[in-house]
Design a protein around this motif. Sequence first.
Motif, PDB file in Angstrom:
ATOM      1  N   PRO A  30       0.788  -1.235   0.000  1.00  0.00           N
ATOM      2  CA  PRO A  30       0.000   0.000   0.000  1.00  0.00           C
ATOM      3  C   PRO A  30       0.823   1.290   0.000  1.00  0.00           C
ATOM      4  O   PRO A  30       0.272   2.373   0.140  1.00  0.00           O
ATOM      5  N   ARG A  31       2.142   1.197  -0.191  1.00  0.00           N
ATOM      6  CA  ARG A  31       2.979   2.398  -0.094  1.00  0.00           C
ATOM      7  C   ARG A  31       2.553   3.511  -1.042  1.00  0.00           C
ATOM      8  O   ARG A  31       2.806   4.675  -0.767  1.00  0.00           O
ATOM      9  N   TYR A  32       1.944   3.187  -2.176  1.00  0.00           N
ATOM     10  CA  TYR A  32       1.520   4.218  -3.127  1.00  0.00           C
ATOM     11  C   TYR A  32       0.010   4.433  -3.150  1.00  0.00           C
ATOM     12  O   TYR A  32      -0.469   5.318  -3.834  1.00  0.00           O
ATOM     13  N   GLY A  33      -0.722   3.601  -2.461  1.00  0.00           N
ATOM     14  CA  GLY A  33      -2.172   3.769  -2.398  1.00  0.00           C
ATOM     15  C   GLY A  33      -2.936   3.059  -3.504  1.00  0.00           C
ATOM     16  O   GLY A  33      -4.002   2.533  -3.263  1.00  0.00           O
ATOM     17  N   ASP A  34      -2.384   3.040  -4.719  1.00  0.00           N
ATOM     18  CA  ASP A  34      -3.104   2.413  -5.828  1.00  0.00           C
ATOM     19  C   ASP A  34      -2.412   1.149  -6.355  1.00  0.00           C
ATOM     20  O   ASP A  34      -2.849   0.570  -7.344  1.00  0.00           O
ATOM     21  N   ASP A  40       7.522   6.676  -7.974  1.00  0.00           N
ATOM     22  CA  ASP A  40       8.821   7.249  -7.617  1.00  0.00           C
ATOM     23  C   ASP A  40       9.821   7.070  -8.751  1.00  0.00           C
ATOM     24  O   ASP A  40       9.468   6.590  -9.826  1.00  0.00           O
ATOM     25  N   ARG A  41      11.050   7.429  -8.513  1.00  0.00           N
ATOM     26  CA  ARG A  41      12.072   7.401  -9.569  1.00  0.00           C
ATOM     27  C   ARG A  41      12.636   6.020  -9.856  1.00  0.00           C
ATOM     28  O   ARG A  41      13.332   5.848 -10.847  1.00  0.00           O
ATOM     29  N   THR A  42      12.396   5.044  -9.010  1.00  0.00           N
ATOM     30  CA  THR A  42      13.069   3.762  -9.195  1.00  0.00           C
ATOM     31  C   THR A  42      12.154   2.541  -9.280  1.00  0.00           C
ATOM     32  O   THR A  42      12.399   1.643 -10.066  1.00  0.00           O
ATOM     33  N   HIS A  43      11.087   2.484  -8.508  1.00  0.00           N
ATOM     34  CA  HIS A  43      10.237   1.292  -8.464  1.00  0.00           C
ATOM     35  C   HIS A  43       9.228   1.293  -9.611  1.00  0.00           C
ATOM     36  O   HIS A  43       8.041   1.519  -9.416  1.00  0.00           O
TER      37      HIS A  43
END
Length: 152
Positions: A30-34, A40-43
């Motif tokens: 859930p780190r990004y919510g969706d 982010d720049r890497t994942h």
Amino acid sequence: MPKLLAAFTLSVLSVLSHSGDVAVCPGEGPRYGDYKCNHDRTHRVCAKLVDNPQDCNELSWDNEGDSFWDITGQQRWNWKDRICNEPNPGDSWCICMWATARLIERVGCDNVHINCAATDVPYVLNSYTDGGVDLASAKECIRAKCVVGRQE
């Protein structure tokens, strides 16, 4: 005309990389919510890391039986239980572009399981390094699997 076509292609890739038109990565936390690999720049790469959410066994990526966590030196932070459980149970995770490149260099493109629909393909193809790692191998593999081959 070729310059115009190249400019148009870059414009389309740029729009796509910022449009959010990336599928949910099944298993992402859930780190990004969706649950998408476009924040982010890497994942930015959705890779299959476990067999299925029920058994939750680490996939072996090479002949020695090494998992993603072994190959990338992240075994002590192994988060497979988070992949397989709520709120988004699945078999994959948004991994770093540098880790993707290292995996490909170690086991070859054919042995890397990328969920193309959930990978931010345009962003990866427009990137050159991540964490100090050259992304040429990752770009070549993703281009072959997700743009040319459209396999996974």
